[in-house]
Write a protein that holds these residues in place. Structure first.
Motif, PDB file in Angstrom:
ATOM      1  N   TRP A 175       0.609  -1.538   0.118  1.00 34.25           N
ATOM      2  CA  TRP A 175      -0.184  -0.228   0.215  1.00 34.25           C
ATOM      3  C   TRP A 175       1.015   1.618  -0.291  1.00 34.25           C
ATOM      4  CZ3 TRP A 175      -3.974   2.335  -1.528  1.00 34.25           C
ATOM      5  CH2 TRP A 175      -5.108   3.285  -0.864  1.00 34.25           C
ATOM      6  N   VAL A 176       1.865   1.216   0.767  1.00 30.83           N
ATOM      7  CA  VAL A 176       2.699   2.446   0.785  1.00 30.83           C
ATOM      8  C   VAL A 176       3.149   2.439  -0.984  1.00 30.83           C
ATOM      9  CG1 VAL A 176       5.649   3.317   1.845  1.00 30.83           C
ATOM     10  CG2 VAL A 176       3.106   2.324   3.306  1.00 30.83           C
ATOM     11  N   ALA A 177       3.940   1.700  -1.394  1.00 33.17           N
ATOM     12  CA  ALA A 177       4.264   1.329  -2.463  1.00 33.17           C
ATOM     13  C   ALA A 177       3.267   2.127  -3.652  1.00 33.17           C
ATOM     14  CB  ALA A 177       5.195   0.443  -3.345  1.00 33.17           C
ATOM     15  N   ALA A 178       2.056   2.053  -3.607  1.00 34.86           N
ATOM     16  CA  ALA A 178       0.698   2.010  -4.558  1.00 34.86           C
ATOM     17  C   ALA A 178       0.653   3.132  -4.054  1.00 34.86           C
ATOM     18  CB  ALA A 178      -0.245   1.015  -3.708  1.00 34.86           C
ATOM     19  N   ALA A 192       8.673   1.318   3.636  1.00 31.85           N
ATOM     20  CA  ALA A 192       7.489   0.324   3.949  1.00 31.85           C
ATOM     21  C   ALA A 192       7.564   1.734   4.937  1.00 31.85           C
ATOM     22  CB  ALA A 192       7.805  -0.663   4.694  1.00 31.85           C
ATOM     23  N   ASN A 193       8.413   2.753   5.546  1.00 33.54           N
ATOM     24  CA  ASN A 193       8.467   3.865   6.679  1.00 33.54           C
ATOM     25  C   ASN A 193       8.379   4.590   5.625  1.00 33.54           C
ATOM     26  OD1 ASN A 193      11.394   3.444   5.792  1.00 33.54           O
ATOM     27  ND2 ASN A 193      11.355   3.464   7.895  1.00 33.54           N
ATOM     28  N   TYR A 194       8.265   4.945   4.040  1.00 31.60           N
ATOM     29  CA  TYR A 194       8.712   5.947   3.785  1.00 31.60           C
ATOM     30  C   TYR A 194       7.210   6.991   3.855  1.00 31.60           C
ATOM     31  CZ  TYR A 194       8.835   9.235   0.148  1.00 31.60           C
ATOM     32  OH  TYR A 194       9.110  10.461  -0.860  1.00 31.60           O
ATOM     33  N   GLY A 195       7.795   8.516   4.415  1.00 37.35           N
ATOM     34  CA  GLY A 195       6.803   9.211   4.395  1.00 37.35           C
ATOM     35  C   GLY A 195       5.703  10.044   3.363  1.00 37.35           C
ATOM     36  N   GLU A 196       6.187  11.826   3.488  1.00 38.64           N
ATOM     37  CA  GLU A 196       5.290  11.990   2.494  1.00 38.64           C
ATOM     38  C   GLU A 196       6.476  12.204   0.762  1.00 38.64           C
ATOM     39  OE1 GLU A 196       4.687  17.702   2.701  1.00 38.64           O
ATOM     40  OE2 GLU A 196       5.379  16.178   4.292  1.00 38.64           O
TER      41      GLU A 196
END
Length: 282
Positions: A16-19, A143-147
């Motif tokens: 989901w983060v990648a999407a 996975a922990n990517y933010g803005e």
């Protein structure tokens, strides 16, 4: 034909983060999104055909149900993005490579598990094979990517032309206005001299037609094939230069060949904080 981002998913939060990252990238450049889930064909020699058919039906139904939930979540979050979703049975590597060949795909965008490394990415170990074989590379999102931000890109460089190739390719797919940082890892007491650094910077600027190029290096104490120092060095370079995307290329003769053939994706993706574009350059 509108350019698209291909986003393989296993419906996890990492995916989901990648999407989400792909959606922001698509908004920035007016691209579409193709969300893909690949499930495996059931095969067992002693199983009857009837049993195989029942398992296949179950897998298809489960995949389609999960995709409906995932895709509805995506459309609710990004209603203005042109997007499609599909479930396909087969081998992930083969299907993705076929889609790349038949469609105008800008990037494959995939999630990782951060500290677990790319070997254990959200959609499975085939990601490693995609990084090795994809003609357009793989953009891996931690996975922990933010803005979302895309103003400055960094490339791990060893003063070779393939570094320019991956920079030129990434910029051609995105924007010529991106700032560029050349990131070099030195073995102990082997820092390039200032004349070589200046020559390389000027060569890169000329090739890219840009003056927005900086250089930064980090000296390692141990051998270059030791995992922990490589990870630490990459993290320091990325943080010091404040890059938004890291570019990593390799060839059979490159500086990173041995690392890549053994564990480069795992090493660099370990505790990764920025998306990284992996591309094999022949």
């Amino acid at each position: 034909m509108k350019h698209a981002l291909l986003v393989p998913t296993d419906f996890s939060e990492n995916a989901w983060v990648a999407a989400q990252y792909a959606a922001e990238l698509a908004k920035k450049y007016d691209w579409s999104i193709q969300i893909l889930h690949v499930y495996q064909t059931f095969s067992r020699l002693l199983a009857t055909q009837e049993f195989k058919d029942e398992v296949s039906k179950h897998n298809i139904a489960a995949a389609e149900d999960d995709m409906e939930i995932f895709y509805n979540r995506f459309k609710e979050a990004y209603p203005d993005i042109d997007s499609t979703a599909a479930c396909m049975e087969g081998n992930l590597n083969d299907i993705v490579l076929s889609l790349i060949d038949e469609n105008s795909i800008k990037f494959i965008v995939m999630g990782t598990k951060g500290a677990s490394g790319l070997v254990n990415v959200a959609i499975g170990s085939n990601t490693y094979e995609l990084i090795r074989h994809s003609p357009i590379g793989v953009l891996a999102v931690p996975a922990n990517y933010g803005e979302f931000r895309l103003e400055k890109i960094g490339v791990l460089t060893n003063f070779k032309d393939n570094d320019i190739d991956i920079l030129d390719e990434f910029i051609a797919r995105t924007s010529p206005s991106l700032k560029v940082s050349l990131l070099h890892i030195n073995e102990a007491a082997r820092r390039p001299n200032s004349e070589d650094i200046t020559f390389w910077k000027e060569k890169v600027m000329k090739a890219l037609g840009s003056n927005e190029v900086t250089y930064h290096d980090y000296e390692m104490v141990n051998r270059l094939d030791v995992n922990i120092p490589i990870t630490y060095a990459v993290e320091r370079l990325v943080e010091d230069e404040d890059v938004d995307v890291l570019l990593v290329s390799y060839t059979r003769k490159s500086f990173f060949r041995n690392l890549f053939s053994r564990s480069l994706p795992k090493v660099i993706a370990n505790n990764l904080k920025v998306p990284t574009f992996f591309k094999k350059v022949d």
